[in-house]
Design an enzyme around this catalytic site. Structure first.
Site, PDB file in Angstrom:
ATOM      1  N   SER A 123       0.829  -1.206   0.000  1.00 25.08           N
ATOM      2  CA  SER A 123       0.000   0.000   0.000  1.00 25.08           C
ATOM      3  C   SER A 123       0.862   1.254   0.000  1.00 25.08           C
ATOM      4  O   SER A 123       2.003   1.243   0.500  1.00 25.08           O
ATOM      5  CB  SER A 123      -0.879  -0.013   1.262  1.00 25.08           C
ATOM      6  OG  SER A 123      -1.465   1.241   1.515  1.00 25.08           O
ATOM      7  N   TYR A 147      -0.710   0.442  10.073  1.00 24.02           N
ATOM      8  CA  TYR A 147      -0.945  -0.323   8.847  1.00 24.02           C
ATOM      9  C   TYR A 147       0.221  -0.169   7.884  1.00 24.02           C
ATOM     10  O   TYR A 147       0.739  -1.154   7.338  1.00 24.02           O
ATOM     11  CB  TYR A 147      -2.243   0.171   8.209  1.00 24.02           C
ATOM     12  CG  TYR A 147      -2.610  -0.486   6.895  1.00 24.02           C
ATOM     13  CD1 TYR A 147      -3.081  -1.798   6.859  1.00 24.02           C
ATOM     14  CD2 TYR A 147      -2.549   0.227   5.697  1.00 24.02           C
ATOM     15  CE1 TYR A 147      -3.454  -2.382   5.662  1.00 24.02           C
ATOM     16  CE2 TYR A 147      -2.926  -0.344   4.496  1.00 24.02           C
ATOM     17  CZ  TYR A 147      -3.369  -1.653   4.486  1.00 24.02           C
ATOM     18  OH  TYR A 147      -3.746  -2.229   3.299  1.00 24.02           O
ATOM     19  N   LYS A 151       2.872  -3.055   6.534  1.00 23.79           N
ATOM     20  CA  LYS A 151       3.097  -3.334   5.120  1.00 23.79           C
ATOM     21  C   LYS A 151       4.578  -3.243   4.756  1.00 23.79           C
ATOM     22  O   LYS A 151       5.107  -4.076   4.011  1.00 23.79           O
ATOM     23  CB  LYS A 151       2.270  -2.371   4.250  1.00 23.79           C
ATOM     24  CG  LYS A 151       0.776  -2.636   4.274  1.00 23.79           C
ATOM     25  CD  LYS A 151       0.424  -3.952   3.610  1.00 23.79           C
ATOM     26  CE  LYS A 151      -1.066  -4.135   3.450  1.00 23.79           C
ATOM     27  NZ  LYS A 151      -1.423  -5.432   2.810  1.00 23.79           N
TER      28      LYS A 151
END
Length: 331
Positions: A123, A147, A151
């Site tokens: 992402s 997050y 990643k």
């Protein structure tokens, strides 16, 4: 060729599986078996005659990863993930699924020893500001959310496991995917879809951020295309840098809403209401506005032409009867 899809019950996962069933091959090799994994049973597309095995479990459990690796897949699409908003609010779950799950899967593949192609869905959240207008391929990833941190950790693992020859991996950094069909999920980026999807269905949508916020978007169709192209790329073309920024449509939230009025009609604007959510705005404001994606484009990755096209794709694929019938009287 045997293919494993983790997160196969999700929106992108299910569209990817349908694409694989329709094409029946990758890189000129016929698909013999599909292994579909998720926390709930994934659906087998109607009309498929490809042998399909459904796997259900916890990706972070080593036994689950070993079981999946034991199928000896030639290609793995690793999509299983806790989404951005939930990863931020549930710290333990985010790290368990997104980091421990990714590591467990890679370890299972390492011990299995057949060096498969692994396509990891990463992402743009791996980046943090301050940003230039468009970030280039040399911009350093410094995430500002849990997050994004999760990643980039798995990206580093894919890089190292590829360097060691355990896998042949590539991580693709996806823009915000919209317009997502169905109900909203817990992703902080979910409103990018909702502010178009709900009005087109005659339902009110709240814009939780300033309309001046700039972001990069790609349709689900483009996202599936990125994944397929990444699976078919020759390793020599990817080179030693195993993470790629994907191309997206660069626009403001306001321009996205304007595109809806152009494509579907101004009558749908009455369903859009502004109400700032500081939490969501705080998360998405730490994400990149857009990418130059030079390497990806040189390698043949192709995105959507503009946000108008993204809306047309949604209507074509998810609204066969067209948008909700709303009168334009009085506008």
């Amino acid at each position: 060729m045997r293919i494993l899809v983790t997160g196969a019950a999700g929106m992108i996962g299910s569209k990817l599986v349908r694409n694989l069933v329709n094409r029946r091959e990758l890189s000129g090799h016929p698909i013999s078996t599909l292994d579909l994994f998720d926390v709930v049973p994934a659906a087998i597309p109607n009309g498929s005659d490809i042998k399909t095995d459904i796997h259900v479990g916890d990706i972070a459990e080593p036994e689950t990863a070993e079981r999946l690796a034991a199928t000896r897949p030639d290609i793995i699409f690793h999509l299983a993930s806790v989404v951005s908003g939930e990863a931020e609010t549930n710290f333990d779950l985010g790290y368990r699924v997104n980091v421990d799950g990714g590591r467990a899967l890679l370890e299972g593949l390492r011990h299995n020893g057949n060096k498969p192609r692994v396509v990891f869905a990463s992402s743009g959240a791996v980046f943090g500001g301050p940003f230039p207008d468009l970030i280039d391929d040399d911009f350093a990833p410094v995430p500002q959310t849990s997050y994004g941190t999760q990643k980039i950790i798995v990206e580093a693992l894919v890089q190292d496991y590829s360097r060691k020859g355990f896998i042949d991996g590539v991580s693709i950094r996806l823009p915000a995917i919209c317009i997502r069909p169905g109900k909203p999920n817990k992703a902080a980026s979910g409103f990018y879809s909702g502010i178009i999807r709900e009005p087109l269905n005659g339902v009110e949508a709240v814009v939780p951020v300033s309309r001046d916020i700039i972001h990069s978007s790609a349709s689900p169709r483009s996202a599936v295309g990125f994944l397929i192209h990444a699976a078919e790329l020759q390793s020599e073309r990817i080179g030693s840098r195993r993470s790629l920024n994907m191309p997206g449509v660069y626009c403001t939230v306001g321009e996205q809403i304007d595109a809806m009025a152009r494509v579907a009609g101004p009558q749908y604007l009455r369903f859009v209401r502004d109400e700032i959510d500081p939490t969501i705005e705080g998360i998405v404001s730490t994400w990149p506005r857009g990418y130059l994606a030079t390497r990806a484009q040189e390698l043949g990755f192709k995105g959507d032409a503009d946000f108008d096209e993204i809306i047309r794709i949604y209507i074509e694929e998810e609204m066969p009867g067209g948008p909700a019938s709303i009168s334009a009287e009085g506008l």
